[in-house]
Design an enzyme around this catalytic site. Structure first.
Site, PDB file in Angstrom:
ATOM      1  N   GLY A  28     -15.589   6.585  -9.931  1.00  0.00           N
ATOM      2  CA  GLY A  28     -16.992   6.908 -10.188  1.00  0.00           C
ATOM      3  C   GLY A  28     -17.208   8.364 -10.549  1.00  0.00           C
ATOM      4  O   GLY A  28     -16.641   8.876 -11.519  1.00  0.00           O
ATOM      5  N   ILE A  29     -18.029   9.051  -9.765  1.00  0.00           N
ATOM      6  CA  ILE A  29     -18.290  10.472 -10.003  1.00  0.00           C
ATOM      7  C   ILE A  29     -16.993  11.267  -9.938  1.00  0.00           C
ATOM      8  O   ILE A  29     -16.780  12.196 -10.721  1.00  0.00           O
ATOM      9  CB  ILE A  29     -19.303  11.002  -8.969  1.00  0.00           C
ATOM     10  N   ASP A  48      -7.153   8.830  -3.509  1.00  0.00           N
ATOM     11  CA  ASP A  48      -8.144   7.797  -3.249  1.00  0.00           C
ATOM     12  C   ASP A  48      -7.541   6.764  -2.308  1.00  0.00           C
ATOM     13  O   ASP A  48      -6.316   6.572  -2.284  1.00  0.00           O
ATOM     14  CB  ASP A  48      -8.571   7.118  -4.556  1.00  0.00           C
ATOM     15  N   ASP A  69      -6.347   7.661   2.720  1.00  0.00           N
ATOM     16  CA  ASP A  69      -7.520   7.201   3.466  1.00  0.00           C
ATOM     17  C   ASP A  69      -7.992   8.377   4.311  1.00  0.00           C
ATOM     18  O   ASP A  69      -7.352   8.748   5.297  1.00  0.00           O
ATOM     19  CB  ASP A  69      -7.141   6.009   4.349  1.00  0.00           C
ATOM     20  N   VAL A  70      -9.124   8.973   3.947  1.00  0.00           N
ATOM     21  CA  VAL A  70      -9.561  10.188   4.631  1.00  0.00           C
ATOM     22  C   VAL A  70     -10.090   9.921   6.035  1.00  0.00           C
ATOM     23  O   VAL A  70     -10.325  10.861   6.793  1.00  0.00           O
ATOM     24  CB  VAL A  70     -10.627  10.970   3.833  1.00  0.00           C
ATOM     25  N   TYR A 157     -27.040   7.578   6.767  1.00  0.00           N
ATOM     26  CA  TYR A 157     -26.521   8.256   5.571  1.00  0.00           C
ATOM     27  C   TYR A 157     -27.119   9.648   5.445  1.00  0.00           C
ATOM     28  O   TYR A 157     -26.404  10.635   5.221  1.00  0.00           O
ATOM     29  CB  TYR A 157     -26.848   7.423   4.334  1.00  0.00           C
ATOM     30  N   LYS A 161     -25.225  13.335   5.543  1.00  0.00           N
ATOM     31  CA  LYS A 161     -25.263  14.262   4.411  1.00  0.00           C
ATOM     32  C   LYS A 161     -25.872  15.606   4.814  1.00  0.00           C
ATOM     33  O   LYS A 161     -25.481  16.657   4.307  1.00  0.00           O
ATOM     34  CB  LYS A 161     -26.030  13.630   3.247  1.00  0.00           C
ATOM     35  N   VAL A 190     -27.907   8.679  -9.335  1.00  0.00           N
ATOM     36  CA  VAL A 190     -26.840   8.706 -10.327  1.00  0.00           C
ATOM     37  C   VAL A 190     -26.504   7.279 -10.757  1.00  0.00           C
ATOM     38  O   VAL A 190     -26.422   6.371  -9.922  1.00  0.00           O
ATOM     39  CB  VAL A 190     -25.564   9.373  -9.759  1.00  0.00           C
TER      40      VAL A 190
END
Length: 260
Positions: A28-29, A48, A69-70, A157, A161, A190
């Protein structure tokens, strides 16, 4: 008087030649960010959770693909040690569960905060440590306009953020003396596959389009300029900042235009 433009330092202000960038979240972005970083001269390591996504983006920029995997703290720390000297770190990975607070489950809460907040901390800590030890580096974390303004169904969410913005500020303060800069980008709406739910509802889609000053949604490519800027020497005195790339979303008070 000699007019040799090649000696003008402003010609290369945004160049990233010789820089090694790690991009976490390559779809994506993130894919557009990789293309932009590479176009300005950086070598891009595309990380990723989905190895195929990492490979496809890496192939598009002649870079390196890494499966990561973060939410796995040990894996993030290993990556920070094994990927060599990193000049630029960009974190785009995030998730969302759009539900009202009374309907949220504990598992959903843990899933969203685990990726958007805890993993952000782990990435900042792990890659920031190596940059501080080396004495240079630029980190860019993707936040959102939801870090500033909310709507029904966005509680967790939005909280993550907003938390990411505060982590960025703290990291900027703590890493700054070592010459490491840390900043955030806060997109508005977006056009990505993740927003298909909204695009399928014309009233919802149009309401978002008309909320901002520009009266439309953004394309993923329109977020890349802010990342390149923050990664480059053009932003050498910019740290602890959040750059809103939101088409004026946070500048507008409501959706009603009064008669004047």
């Amino acid at each position: 008087m000699r007019n040799d433009m090649t000696e003008n330092p402003y010609r290369t202000l945004f160049r990233l030649d010789g820089k090694r960038a790690v991009l976490i979240g390559a779809g994506g972005i993130g894919r557009e960010v990789a293309l932009a970083l590479a176009a300005h001269g950086a070598f891009v390591v595309c990380a990723d959770k989905d190895p195929e996504v990492a490979k496809q983006t890496a192939a598009a920029v002649s870079g390196e693909a890494v499966s990561l995997d973060v939410t796995d703290g040990a894996a993030v720390r290993d990556a920070a040690r094994s990927l060599g000297d990193v000049d630029i770190l960009v974190l785009t990975a995030a998730t969302n569960v759009r539900k009202r607070m009374l309907d949220y489950t504990e598992e959903e809460f843990d899933r969203v905060t685990g990726l958007n907040l805890k993993a952000t901390f782990t990435v900042l800590q792990s890659f920031g440590r190596a940059m501080v030890e080396r004495g240079s580096g630029s980190i860019v974390v993707f936040s959102s306009v939801r870090g500033f303004v909310v709507e029904p169904g966005q509680s967790v969410y939005a909280a993550t953020k907003a938390g990411a913005i505060q982590l960025v500020k703290t990291a900027a303060v703590e890493f700054g003396e070592a010459g490491v800069r840390v900043n955030a980008v806060a997109p508005g709406v977006v056009e990505t596959p993740l927003t298909n739910q909204i695009k399928a509802n014309k009233e919802w889609y149009d309401a978002y389009a008309t909320k901002g000053a520009l009266g439309r949604w953004s394309q993923p490519s329109e977020l890349t300029g802010a990342v390149v800027f923050l990664a480059s020497e053009a932003a050498s005195f910019v740290t602890g900042s959040t750059v809103a790339v939101d088409g004026g979303w946070t500048a507008v008070d409501g959706r009603f235009t009064p008669p004047t």
